[in-house]
Design a protein around this motif. Structure first.
Motif, PDB file in Angstrom:
ATOM      1  N   GLN A   1       0.909  -1.246  -0.122  1.00  0.00           N
ATOM      2  CA  GLN A   1      -0.100   0.160  -0.058  1.00  0.00           C
ATOM      3  C   GLN A   1       0.945   1.268  -0.039  1.00  0.00           C
ATOM      4  OE1 GLN A   1      -2.052  -1.051   3.689  1.00  0.00           O
ATOM      5  NE2 GLN A   1      -3.667  -2.312   2.368  1.00  0.00           N
ATOM      6  N   LEU A   2       0.238   2.412  -0.319  1.00  0.00           N
ATOM      7  CA  LEU A   2       1.011   3.512  -0.456  1.00  0.00           C
ATOM      8  C   LEU A   2       1.337   4.150   0.894  1.00  0.00           C
ATOM      9  CD1 LEU A   2      -0.744   5.382  -3.108  1.00  0.00           C
ATOM     10  CD2 LEU A   2       1.552   4.697  -3.349  1.00  0.00           C
ATOM     11  N   HIS A   3       2.778   4.543   1.213  1.00  0.00           N
ATOM     12  CA  HIS A   3       2.851   5.309   2.383  1.00  0.00           C
ATOM     13  C   HIS A   3       3.415   6.818   2.110  1.00  0.00           C
ATOM     14  CE1 HIS A   3       7.006   4.891   1.303  1.00  0.00           C
ATOM     15  NE2 HIS A   3       7.063   3.650   1.010  1.00  0.00           N
ATOM     16  N   LEU A   4       3.548   7.408   2.966  1.00  0.00           N
ATOM     17  CA  LEU A   4       3.671   9.093   2.953  1.00  0.00           C
ATOM     18  C   LEU A   4       4.814   9.293   1.787  1.00  0.00           C
ATOM     19  CD1 LEU A   4       3.251  10.822   6.303  1.00  0.00           C
ATOM     20  CD2 LEU A   4       1.639  10.797   4.013  1.00  0.00           C
ATOM     21  N   GLY A   5       5.881   8.606   1.935  1.00  0.00           N
ATOM     22  CA  GLY A   5       7.164   8.492   1.033  1.00  0.00           C
ATOM     23  C   GLY A   5       6.670   8.481  -0.302  1.00  0.00           C
ATOM     24  N   ASN A   6       5.779   7.365  -0.737  1.00  0.00           N
ATOM     25  CA  ASN A   6       5.280   7.422  -2.186  1.00  0.00           C
ATOM     26  C   ASN A   6       4.196   8.488  -2.303  1.00  0.00           C
ATOM     27  OD1 ASN A   6       4.701   4.034  -1.240  1.00  0.00           O
ATOM     28  ND2 ASN A   6       6.164   4.490  -2.255  1.00  0.00           N
TER      29      ASN A   6
ATOM     30  N   SER B   1       6.933  19.494   8.403  1.00  0.00           N
ATOM     31  CA  SER B   1       6.934  20.552   7.172  1.00  0.00           C
ATOM     32  C   SER B   1       5.831  20.131   6.041  1.00  0.00           C
ATOM     33  CB  SER B   1       8.357  21.076   6.799  1.00  0.00           C
ATOM     34  OG  SER B   1       8.897  19.854   6.065  1.00  0.00           O
ATOM     35  N   LEU B   2       5.886  18.655   5.780  1.00  0.00           N
ATOM     36  CA  LEU B   2       5.028  18.348   4.896  1.00  0.00           C
ATOM     37  C   LEU B   2       3.593  18.357   5.026  1.00  0.00           C
ATOM     38  CD1 LEU B   2       7.228  15.016   3.977  1.00  0.00           C
ATOM     39  CD2 LEU B   2       6.928  17.267   2.609  1.00  0.00           C
ATOM     40  N   VAL B   3       3.165  18.306   6.354  1.00  0.00           N
ATOM     41  CA  VAL B   3       1.566  18.322   6.613  1.00  0.00           C
ATOM     42  C   VAL B   3       1.384  19.510   7.190  1.00  0.00           C
ATOM     43  CG1 VAL B   3       1.662  15.728   6.509  1.00  0.00           C
ATOM     44  CG2 VAL B   3       2.153  16.960   8.508  1.00  0.00           C
ATOM     45  N   ALA B   4       2.119  20.390   8.021  1.00  0.00           N
ATOM     46  CA  ALA B   4       1.446  21.420   8.810  1.00  0.00           C
ATOM     47  C   ALA B   4       1.998  22.912   8.092  1.00  0.00           C
ATOM     48  CB  ALA B   4       2.269  21.342  10.169  1.00  0.00           C
ATOM     49  N   ALA B   5       1.363  23.939   8.633  1.00  0.00           N
ATOM     50  CA  ALA B   5       1.877  25.294   8.274  1.00  0.00           C
ATOM     51  C   ALA B   5       3.489  25.387   8.564  1.00  0.00           C
ATOM     52  CB  ALA B   5       0.962  26.402   9.020  1.00  0.00           C
ATOM     53  N   PRO B   6       4.207  26.112   7.916  1.00  0.00           N
ATOM     54  CA  PRO B   6       5.442  26.602   8.180  1.00  0.00           C
ATOM     55  C   PRO B   6       5.829  26.964   9.507  1.00  0.00           C
ATOM     56  CG  PRO B   6       4.952  27.525   5.904  1.00  0.00           C
ATOM     57  CD  PRO B   6       3.585  26.994   6.636  1.00  0.00           C
ATOM     58  N   GLU B   7       4.917  27.872  10.057  1.00  0.00           N
ATOM     59  CA  GLU B   7       5.059  28.580  11.481  1.00  0.00           C
ATOM     60  C   GLU B   7       5.038  27.371  12.428  1.00  0.00           C
ATOM     61  OE1 GLU B   7       1.455  29.869   9.925  1.00  0.00           O
ATOM     62  OE2 GLU B   7       3.136  29.951   8.640  1.00  0.00           O
ATOM     63  N   ARG B   8       4.322  26.209  12.447  1.00  0.00           N
ATOM     64  CA  ARG B   8       4.631  25.282  13.404  1.00  0.00           C
ATOM     65  C   ARG B   8       5.592  24.643  13.300  1.00  0.00           C
ATOM     66  NH1 ARG B   8       2.403  26.864  16.858  1.00  0.00           N
ATOM     67  NH2 ARG B   8       2.319  24.769  17.777  1.00  0.00           N
ATOM     68  N   VAL B   9       6.645  24.460  12.111  1.00  0.00           N
ATOM     69  CA  VAL B   9       7.655  23.935  12.204  1.00  0.00           C
ATOM     70  C   VAL B   9       8.740  25.027  12.716  1.00  0.00           C
ATOM     71  CG1 VAL B   9       9.769  23.209  10.925  1.00  0.00           C
ATOM     72  CG2 VAL B   9       7.379  23.139  10.049  1.00  0.00           C
ATOM     73  N   ASP B  10       8.629  26.276  12.528  1.00  0.00           N
ATOM     74  CA  ASP B  10       9.415  27.370  12.888  1.00  0.00           C
ATOM     75  C   ASP B  10       9.221  27.321  14.569  1.00  0.00           C
ATOM     76  OD1 ASP B  10      10.204  28.072  10.522  1.00  0.00           O
ATOM     77  OD2 ASP B  10       8.659  29.891  10.352  1.00  0.00           O
ATOM     78  N   PHE B  11       8.116  27.148  15.018  1.00  0.00           N
ATOM     79  CA  PHE B  11       8.005  27.157  16.629  1.00  0.00           C
ATOM     80  C   PHE B  11       8.644  26.009  17.022  1.00  0.00           C
ATOM     81  CE2 PHE B  11       5.485  25.115  19.915  1.00  0.00           C
ATOM     82  CZ  PHE B  11       5.291  26.316  20.859  1.00  0.00           C
ATOM     83  N   TYR B  12       8.588  24.859  16.595  1.00  0.00           N
ATOM     84  CA  TYR B  12       9.498  23.696  17.295  1.00  0.00           C
ATOM     85  C   TYR B  12      11.101  23.859  17.085  1.00  0.00           C
ATOM     86  CZ  TYR B  12       5.313  21.377  18.550  1.00  0.00           C
ATOM     87  OH  TYR B  12       3.996  21.120  19.222  1.00  0.00           O
TER      88      TYR B  12
ATOM     89  N   LEU C   1      -2.798  12.817  10.607  1.00  0.00           N
ATOM     90  CA  LEU C   1      -4.237  12.579  10.717  1.00  0.00           C
ATOM     91  C   LEU C   1      -5.017  13.417   9.732  1.00  0.00           C
ATOM     92  CD1 LEU C   1      -4.905  10.909  14.197  1.00  0.00           C
ATOM     93  CD2 LEU C   1      -4.577  10.044  12.033  1.00  0.00           C
ATOM     94  N   SER C   2      -5.004  14.586  10.011  1.00  0.00           N
ATOM     95  CA  SER C   2      -5.809  15.630   8.990  1.00  0.00           C
ATOM     96  C   SER C   2      -5.466  15.695   7.761  1.00  0.00           C
ATOM     97  CB  SER C   2      -5.853  17.236   9.620  1.00  0.00           C
ATOM     98  OG  SER C   2      -5.157  17.355  10.779  1.00  0.00           O
ATOM     99  N   PHE C   3      -4.092  15.459   7.571  1.00  0.00           N
ATOM    100  CA  PHE C   3      -3.621  15.318   6.235  1.00  0.00           C
ATOM    101  C   PHE C   3      -4.259  14.186   5.324  1.00  0.00           C
ATOM    102  CE2 PHE C   3      -0.804  14.142   2.676  1.00  0.00           C
ATOM    103  CZ  PHE C   3      -0.486  15.384   1.827  1.00  0.00           C
TER     104      PHE C   3
END
Ligand code: TRP
Length: 326
Positions: free
Chosen positions: A13-18, A244-255, A278-280
């Motif tokens: 089955q497909l994974h996020l990498g695919n 960074s693939l699934v969330a807004a860039p600010e969330r990545v900056d935050f962490y 999950l939302s993605f």
């Protein structure tokens, strides 16, 4: 206009990498080129699947690709086994493929090592079948990963040999379709390397939410930053990349900022990553369910796909037979 062909492995089955690799490329290419996408269910036979499991995995893979946005109105989508011209061209090409060169192919040697009691002739001639898949539509572009480049090199050999032997300029040479820089490398959850089926570090599009949460909460990290602005370790950086693939860039900056000032808590990062994943995948999972429940639609896609594909494959085969003297 360059014609694009790609075969889809029917196992797994497909994974996020695919998803962020092959699938996104396909979805984009279908708007830019005439595309033929097929499920390589003949190739699957080299490992001797049970008929019922072959049928089920072919169906699942098809449903997942459609759910991800492969559009059968744009691209021609079909099963390899619905085009009788493929095995015929494969047989004809086999007459110009030498056992010696096929035995030297690294993927073949790999299989000989891994499955010594199933070294079947189909395995040996796998690159010939793959060549037939591609040139049956006279395609010149094949979107494949690094692991398939050897096979495409073989395909170019076979094409050149055919053209040269029969004194024609009939088949174009097929080259890998490369998005180069734009290709995102999706890391796995095990702290190093990329997400892959065999690596066992993958998040599948059809994983249950509970499974996704569990996998992410168990992802490898480190003991945490001990002084401000210390370099980010690979496992933690991988989680940033996934986020960074699934969330807004600010969330990545935050962490990243939290990492830099040592206030980061990996548990929080993982919880947020899990919810974002999950939302993605939720809308994709919804489409998987919808399409999977619609047998009539699946049948229609495959019937129409085979019809469209055969317009091109039957023309090629007619011309090839003519060239070869039949
Ligand atoms: N060998 C490819 C893989 O393992 C699948 C495949 C079969 C393919 N035929 C093809 C890919 C033709 C591109 C073109 O992924």
């Amino acid at each position: 206009m360059e014609i694009v062909v790609s075969g889809i492995r029917s196992t797994g089955q497909l994974h996020l990498g695919n998803y962020f690799g092959a699938v996104k490329n396909f979805v984009r290419m279908q708007h830019e080129h005439p595309c033929y996408f097929f499920i390589a269910n003949y190739h699957a036979l080299t490992t001797h699947p049970e008929p019922a499991s072959l049928r089920a995995s072919v169906r699942q893979v098809l449903v997942e690709y459609l759910a991800c946005g492969i559009d059968p109105e744009k691209a021609v989508v079909y099963l390899q086994s619905d085009l009788p011209e493929i095995p015929e061209l494969y047989m004809l090409l086999n007459m110009h493929a030498y056992v010696g060169e096929l035995e030297k192919v690294p993927t073949f040697k790999d299989k000989v090592r891994k499955q010594p009691n199933n070294v079947n002739a189909g395995l040996l001639t796998y690159p010939v079948l793959m060549t037939a898949d591609v040139i049956i539509h006279k395609a010149s572009r094949v979107p494949v990963g690094k692991d398939q480049e050897q096979h495409l090199e073989m395909a170019r050999n076979f094409v050149n040999r055919f053209n040269h032997f029969y004194g024609v300029d009939y088949f174009p040479e097929p080259y890998p379709y490369n998005f180069g820089q734009e290709l995102v490398k999706v890391p796995g959850l095990d702290g190093s390397g990329k997400m892959g089926k065999s690596e066992g570090n993958a998040i599948y599009l059809s994983d249950d939410p509970a499974v996704i949460r569990k996998k992410i909460m168990r992802a490898v990290t480190d003991t945490g930053p001990t002084e401000p602005n210390s370099p980010v370790s690979e496992p933690v950086n991988n989680l940033f990349t996934l986020l960074s693939l699934v969330a807004a860039p600010e969330r990545v900056d935050f962490y990243k900022a939290a990492y830099a000032d040592c206030s980061i808590r990996y548990g929080d990062l993982k919880k947020e990553l899990a919810e974002e994943v999950l939302s993605f995948v939720a809308p994709i999972q919804e489409r998987i369910r919808e399409i999977s429940a619609d047998d009539a639609y699946i049948r229609k896609v495959l019937t129409e796909g085979a019809e469209k594909a055969r317009l091109s494959s039957s023309k090629t085969l007619r011309e090839v037979r003519e060239i070869m003297g039949f």
